[in-house]
Scaffold this motif. Structure first.
Motif, PDB file in Angstrom:
ATOM      1  N   ILE A  58       0.861  -1.189   0.000  1.00 38.89           N
ATOM      2  CA  ILE A  58       0.000   0.000   0.000  1.00 38.89           C
ATOM      3  C   ILE A  58       0.895   1.236   0.000  1.00 38.89           C
ATOM      4  CG2 ILE A  58      -1.655   1.328   1.355  1.00 38.89           C
ATOM      5  CD1 ILE A  58      -2.994  -1.231   2.145  1.00 38.89           C
ATOM      6  N   GLN A  59       0.700   2.101  -0.987  1.00 43.55           N
ATOM      7  CA  GLN A  59       1.651   3.185  -1.207  1.00 43.55           C
ATOM      8  C   GLN A  59       1.453   4.379  -0.276  1.00 43.55           C
ATOM      9  OE1 GLN A  59       4.389   3.123  -3.031  1.00 43.55           O
ATOM     10  NE2 GLN A  59       4.849   5.193  -2.309  1.00 43.55           N
ATOM     11  N   GLU A  60       0.235   4.636   0.164  1.00 46.76           N
ATOM     12  CA  GLU A  60      -0.025   5.836   0.964  1.00 46.76           C
ATOM     13  C   GLU A  60      -0.548   5.501   2.354  1.00 46.76           C
ATOM     14  OE1 GLU A  60      -1.046   9.242  -2.398  1.00 46.76           O
ATOM     15  OE2 GLU A  60      -2.539   8.698  -0.897  1.00 46.76           O
ATOM     16  N   ILE A  61      -0.073   6.264   3.340  1.00 45.43           N
ATOM     17  CA  ILE A  61      -0.630   6.206   4.683  1.00 45.43           C
ATOM     18  C   ILE A  61      -0.962   7.633   5.099  1.00 45.43           C
ATOM     19  CG2 ILE A  61       1.672   6.247   5.731  1.00 45.43           C
ATOM     20  CD1 ILE A  61       0.464   4.616   8.068  1.00 45.43           C
ATOM     21  N   ASN A  62      -2.099   7.795   5.751  1.00 46.32           N
ATOM     22  CA  ASN A  62      -2.580   9.100   6.181  1.00 46.32           C
ATOM     23  C   ASN A  62      -2.563   9.140   7.709  1.00 46.32           C
ATOM     24  OD1 ASN A  62      -3.825  10.052   3.402  1.00 46.32           O
ATOM     25  ND2 ASN A  62      -4.417   7.929   3.729  1.00 46.32           N
ATOM     26  N   ILE A  63      -1.892  10.133   8.262  1.00 42.75           N
ATOM     27  CA  ILE A  63      -1.716  10.219   9.704  1.00 42.75           C
ATOM     28  C   ILE A  63      -2.400  11.474  10.222  1.00 42.75           C
ATOM     29  CG2 ILE A  63      -0.040  10.394  11.581  1.00 42.75           C
ATOM     30  CD1 ILE A  63       1.948   8.915   9.769  1.00 42.75           C
ATOM     31  N   VAL A  64      -3.342  11.282  11.147  1.00 45.29           N
ATOM     32  CA  VAL A  64      -4.042  12.402  11.775  1.00 45.29           C
ATOM     33  C   VAL A  64      -3.529  12.525  13.196  1.00 45.29           C
ATOM     34  CG1 VAL A  64      -6.270  13.387  12.408  1.00 45.29           C
ATOM     35  CG2 VAL A  64      -6.076  11.939  10.373  1.00 45.29           C
TER      36      VAL A  64
END
Length: 219
Positions: A58-64
């Motif tokens: 999985i190429q993208e990770i989103n961190i909040v």
């Protein structure tokens, strides 16, 4: 648009084995799924999730991180931060809006409601899977805006798994089934070129000096 001459220039500094490895890895990368991690207090868990994204393609990770704001644990990430795209958001609303704009359905991972079981999850739909804090789970906003819910079937007394373990199990399962499907899940040609350029820059030592030489020679 990618400057193909610049890409070729940089790739001349790479070994053939490295270029072949890039091609092999990129052939298995996907943006069909993306992962979002919300306010995880123990940031080594976020780093471990990032590592699972990289390992399983999985190429993208989103961190909040609107509450804790810590840095990536590089010892846990094991270099994964060099090979995945990290999108950081100050609040969950902006994250959800950005992902919906990209065409993702929002999937909340939770064991506490009438969720879809992992093996029943429809991998053909473009999905952003959200993982929450160790103690509190996902925020009410994610639960309210979710298009669906997902859980790992468990048969023991314990109700939940550590977030990094949950993410690894889910990511491995859905990416395996994705590659067995007939849908177009791979990166586009333009995305592959973008990653080749970025990875070359991340690999080459003294990249600033080499870039400066390239542009001076073009004048």
């Amino acid at each position: 648009m990618i400057d193909l001459d610049y890409l070729a220039y940089l790739e001349d500094f790479l070994t053939d084995n490295r270029k072949e490895r890039f091609a092999e890895v990129l052939a298995n990368r996907t943006n069909h799924f993306t992962i979002a991690v919300e306010d995880v207090y123990q940031f080594h868990n976020t780093s471990a999730v990032m590592r699972s994204c990289e390992v399983f393609g999985i190429q993208e990770i989103n961190i909040v991180e609107q509450r804790f704001g810590k840095n990536i644990d590089k010892e846990i990430a094991m270099g994964a931060q060099k090979w995945v795209d990290i999108n950081k958001f100050e609040n969950i609303s902006n994250c959800i809006e950005a992902l919906k704009t990209k065409g993702y359905q929002i999937i909340a991972t939770t064991p506490h409601n009438d969720s879809c079981l992992l093996h029943e999850f429809d991998v053909t739909k473009k999905s952003a899977l959200f993982f929450g804090t160790e103690k509190e789970g996902l925020s009410e906003e994610v639960m309210r805006q979710a298009d669906g819910f997902l859980k790992i079937p468990m048969v023991g007394f314990t109700e939940s798994l550590n977030i990094s373990v949950s993410a690894a199990i889910i990511i491995q399962d859905i990416t395996t089934r994705l590659r067995q499907s007939n849908i177009n899940w791979q990166l586009s040609e333009e995305e592959v070129l973008e990653k080749r350029l970025l990875w070359a820059k991340n690999t080459i030592k003294d990249i600033k000096r080499i870039e400066a030489r390239y542009y001076s020679e073009k004048k």
